[in-house]
Design a protein around this motif. Sequence first.
Motif, PDB file in Angstrom:
ATOM      1  N   UNK A 266       0.223   9.428   8.325  1.00  0.00           N
ATOM      2  CA  UNK A 266      -1.054  10.028   8.751  1.00  0.00           C
ATOM      3  C   UNK A 266      -0.811  11.275   9.592  1.00  0.00           C
ATOM      4  N   UNK A 267       0.168  11.201  10.506  1.00  0.00           N
ATOM      5  CA  UNK A 267       0.434  12.337  11.401  1.00  0.00           C
ATOM      6  C   UNK A 267       1.004  13.514  10.633  1.00  0.00           C
ATOM      7  N   UNK A 268       1.915  13.221   9.705  1.00  0.00           N
ATOM      8  CA  UNK A 268       2.607  14.285   8.970  1.00  0.00           C
ATOM      9  C   UNK A 268       1.966  14.589   7.619  1.00  0.00           C
ATOM     10  N   UNK A 269       0.761  14.135   7.399  1.00  0.00           N
ATOM     11  CA  UNK A 269       0.154  14.263   6.076  1.00  0.00           C
ATOM     12  C   UNK A 269       0.115  15.703   5.568  1.00  0.00           C
ATOM     13  N   UNK A 270      -0.272  16.689   6.385  1.00  0.00           N
ATOM     14  CA  UNK A 270      -0.279  18.075   5.869  1.00  0.00           C
ATOM     15  C   UNK A 270       1.104  18.516   5.378  1.00  0.00           C
ATOM     16  N   UNK A 271       2.142  18.194   6.149  1.00  0.00           N
ATOM     17  CA  UNK A 271       3.505  18.568   5.756  1.00  0.00           C
ATOM     18  C   UNK A 271       3.894  17.847   4.465  1.00  0.00           C
ATOM     19  N   UNK A 272       3.574  16.555   4.389  1.00  0.00           N
ATOM     20  CA  UNK A 272       3.905  15.753   3.201  1.00  0.00           C
ATOM     21  C   UNK A 272       3.180  16.291   1.979  1.00  0.00           C
TER      22      UNK A 272
ATOM     23  N   UNK B 294       4.787  14.472 -13.069  1.00  0.00           N
ATOM     24  CA  UNK B 294       4.774  13.605 -11.887  1.00  0.00           C
ATOM     25  C   UNK B 294       3.776  12.472 -12.019  1.00  0.00           C
ATOM     26  N   UNK B 295       2.856  12.601 -12.994  1.00  0.00           N
ATOM     27  CA  UNK B 295       1.862  11.539 -13.195  1.00  0.00           C
ATOM     28  C   UNK B 295       2.430  10.357 -13.948  1.00  0.00           C
ATOM     29  N   UNK B 296       3.643  10.548 -14.563  1.00  0.00           N
ATOM     30  CA  UNK B 296       4.274   9.443 -15.286  1.00  0.00           C
ATOM     31  C   UNK B 296       4.677   8.373 -14.290  1.00  0.00           C
TER      32      UNK B 296
ATOM     33  N   UNK C 204       0.834  -1.201   0.000  1.00  0.00           N
ATOM     34  CA  UNK C 204       0.000   0.000   0.000  1.00  0.00           C
ATOM     35  C   UNK C 204       0.870   1.253   0.000  1.00  0.00           C
ATOM     36  N   UNK C 205       1.947   1.237   0.787  1.00  0.00           N
ATOM     37  CA  UNK C 205       2.845   2.394   0.833  1.00  0.00           C
ATOM     38  C   UNK C 205       3.556   2.602  -0.495  1.00  0.00           C
ATOM     39  N   UNK C 206       3.966   1.516  -1.125  1.00  0.00           N
ATOM     40  CA  UNK C 206       4.713   1.607  -2.379  1.00  0.00           C
ATOM     41  C   UNK C 206       3.840   2.036  -3.555  1.00  0.00           C
ATOM     42  N   UNK C 207       2.532   2.031  -3.389  1.00  0.00           N
ATOM     43  CA  UNK C 207       1.654   2.511  -4.456  1.00  0.00           C
ATOM     44  C   UNK C 207       1.752   4.034  -4.611  1.00  0.00           C
ATOM     45  N   UNK C 208       2.196   4.707  -3.537  1.00  0.00           N
ATOM     46  CA  UNK C 208       2.428   6.161  -3.596  1.00  0.00           C
ATOM     47  C   UNK C 208       3.870   6.425  -3.141  1.00  0.00           C
ATOM     48  N   UNK C 209       4.837   6.106  -3.987  1.00  0.00           N
ATOM     49  CA  UNK C 209       6.244   6.219  -3.586  1.00  0.00           C
ATOM     50  C   UNK C 209       6.663   7.651  -3.234  1.00  0.00           C
ATOM     51  N   UNK C 210       6.019   8.659  -3.850  1.00  0.00           N
ATOM     52  CA  UNK C 210       6.377  10.037  -3.528  1.00  0.00           C
ATOM     53  C   UNK C 210       6.084  10.347  -2.067  1.00  0.00           C
ATOM     54  N   UNK C 211       4.938   9.883  -1.586  1.00  0.00           N
ATOM     55  CA  UNK C 211       4.579  10.115  -0.188  1.00  0.00           C
ATOM     56  C   UNK C 211       5.465   9.298   0.749  1.00  0.00           C
ATOM     57  N   UNK C 212       5.779   8.083   0.345  1.00  0.00           N
ATOM     58  CA  UNK C 212       6.641   7.222   1.165  1.00  0.00           C
ATOM     59  C   UNK C 212       8.021   7.840   1.320  1.00  0.00           C
ATOM     60  N   UNK C 213       8.611   8.272   0.205  1.00  0.00           N
ATOM     61  CA  UNK C 213       9.936   8.882   0.261  1.00  0.00           C
ATOM     62  C   UNK C 213       9.898  10.165   1.089  1.00  0.00           C
ATOM     63  N   UNK C 214       8.822  10.936   0.937  1.00  0.00           N
ATOM     64  CA  UNK C 214       8.706  12.201   1.665  1.00  0.00           C
ATOM     65  C   UNK C 214       8.683  11.986   3.171  1.00  0.00           C
ATOM     66  N   UNK C 215       7.887  11.045   3.638  1.00  0.00           N
ATOM     67  CA  UNK C 215       7.789  10.835   5.084  1.00  0.00           C
ATOM     68  C   UNK C 215       9.106  10.304   5.641  1.00  0.00           C
ATOM     69  N   UNK C 216       9.804   9.465   4.875  1.00  0.00           N
ATOM     70  CA  UNK C 216      11.100   8.954   5.338  1.00  0.00           C
ATOM     71  C   UNK C 216      12.127  10.083   5.403  1.00  0.00           C
TER      72      UNK C 216
ATOM     73  N   UNK D  82       3.440  19.054  -3.266  1.00  0.00           N
ATOM     74  CA  UNK D  82       2.966  20.080  -4.200  1.00  0.00           C
ATOM     75  C   UNK D  82       4.115  20.949  -4.696  1.00  0.00           C
ATOM     76  N   UNK D  83       5.031  21.288  -3.776  1.00  0.00           N
ATOM     77  CA  UNK D  83       6.203  22.077  -4.175  1.00  0.00           C
ATOM     78  C   UNK D  83       7.075  21.272  -5.130  1.00  0.00           C
ATOM     79  N   UNK D  84       7.223  19.977  -4.821  1.00  0.00           N
ATOM     80  CA  UNK D  84       8.044  19.105  -5.662  1.00  0.00           C
ATOM     81  C   UNK D  84       7.437  18.974  -7.058  1.00  0.00           C
ATOM     82  N   UNK D  85       6.127  18.807  -7.138  1.00  0.00           N
ATOM     83  CA  UNK D  85       5.458  18.693  -8.437  1.00  0.00           C
ATOM     84  C   UNK D  85       5.627  19.968  -9.260  1.00  0.00           C
ATOM     85  N   UNK D  86       5.585  21.112  -8.577  1.00  0.00           N
ATOM     86  CA  UNK D  86       5.760  22.375  -9.281  1.00  0.00           C
ATOM     87  C   UNK D  86       7.171  22.482  -9.865  1.00  0.00           C
TER      88      UNK D  86
END
Length: 418
Positions: free
Chosen positions: A137-143, A161-163, A54-66, A148-152
């Motif tokens: 879940x705790x850091x979701x707003x920060x992530x 980023x959709x690729x 489940x985490x690997x389905x959104x690798x951008x979020x996973x990398x960000x939280x780590x 969004x900044x990274x996508x920009x």
Amino acid sequence: MNEYPIALLSAFLVFLIILSAFFSSSETGMMSLNRYRLKHLSKNGNRGAKNAEKLLKTPDKLISVILVGNNFVNILASAIATIIAVQLWGDAGIAIATTALTIVVLIFAEVTPKTIAALHPERIAFPASYALSFLLKVLYPVIWILNQITKFLLSLLGIKSSDEGTDALSKEELRTVLFESSQRISPRYKDMLVSIIDLEKVTVDDIMVPRHEVVGIDLDLEINDIIEQIRHSQHTRMPVYKSDINKVVGIVHLRSINRFLNENQLTKSMIMQATREPYFVPESTPLHTQMFNFQKEKRRIALVVDEYGDVQGIVTLEDILEEIVGEFTTDIATFNKDITPQDDGSFIIDGTAAIRDINKALGWALPTEGPKTINGLILEYLEYIPDASLSLKLGNYYIEILQVKENIIKSARIIPAS
């Protein structure tokens, strides 16, 4: 923090280094997971695998939280180490803390945990996935803001980023996976799976029984000769033709005429009544296509024709299956009769023997692009019809022509070059 005792600050620093090691090992472990094994374990109900998938389905979020966790911990550890060093050594402590903390972080929070995670990704990633899910879940707003900044920034570089990458394997990649998994899959099963992948590289004319070896029923023969031929036939299905295989009238299953044969009542008209219309296939048809065609047409034997419609041979479903599982019949019409081993390590091979069959039987690598038989291979190389006793070297093989008859090389002695 100068009012806090050094012992407490040191304990907190150790805790931060442990957290840094956790984030470092989690990143390597999650990225090192075998995606196909992960899917397999997830389907079998492994909770850790499901969470990691489940985490690997959104690798951008996973990398960000780590990275958020790891950078926060490392920066805080640097500040704590500086405070401790300044209390102990004054202004010189800043340089001492920087040097010492760099060495400690590299050894205990980077190299060691990442090496362990790379060697045992499942042991690290599955338990870590629970903590990472909680932090996400705790850091979701920060992530979300960071993403969004990274996508920009990526859009400014022309990167969408959709690729998304894909876990789908090409045939060559699947072949590599099979070879790499040799310890988990028996050589026999591995060879079968590779053979299935290779079916589209092999065409019908590569495995067909050539025209001059086709055994069929010639209706122009006397009925007694036909009966004698059927009684001694090694085949269950035979083409029926009149004088020439190009004048084929159909295919007969011997089981359908056995009763008349046993009662000595068989006639040519009975054979014709039991004959099914012929089924023709182009000689360039890939084996995987022909296998499905056999299934769709509910056939087991087909007549192979060239671009002019002339019959070149026959192919059966059993021939295709043997390409996958290997030889499984005791039919005397196998290629073994064409290969005679000699005491000196050479082999006397019939000129009409198929090159692919020889390669399979002896583990050789004679070229298969072009001519299909030894006779054709030698003639293409020489570009003329040779006399007997001519010797040549073709690739890594020494060939001595033993017999030439009717413009065809009947037999040749072949030995691999040492």
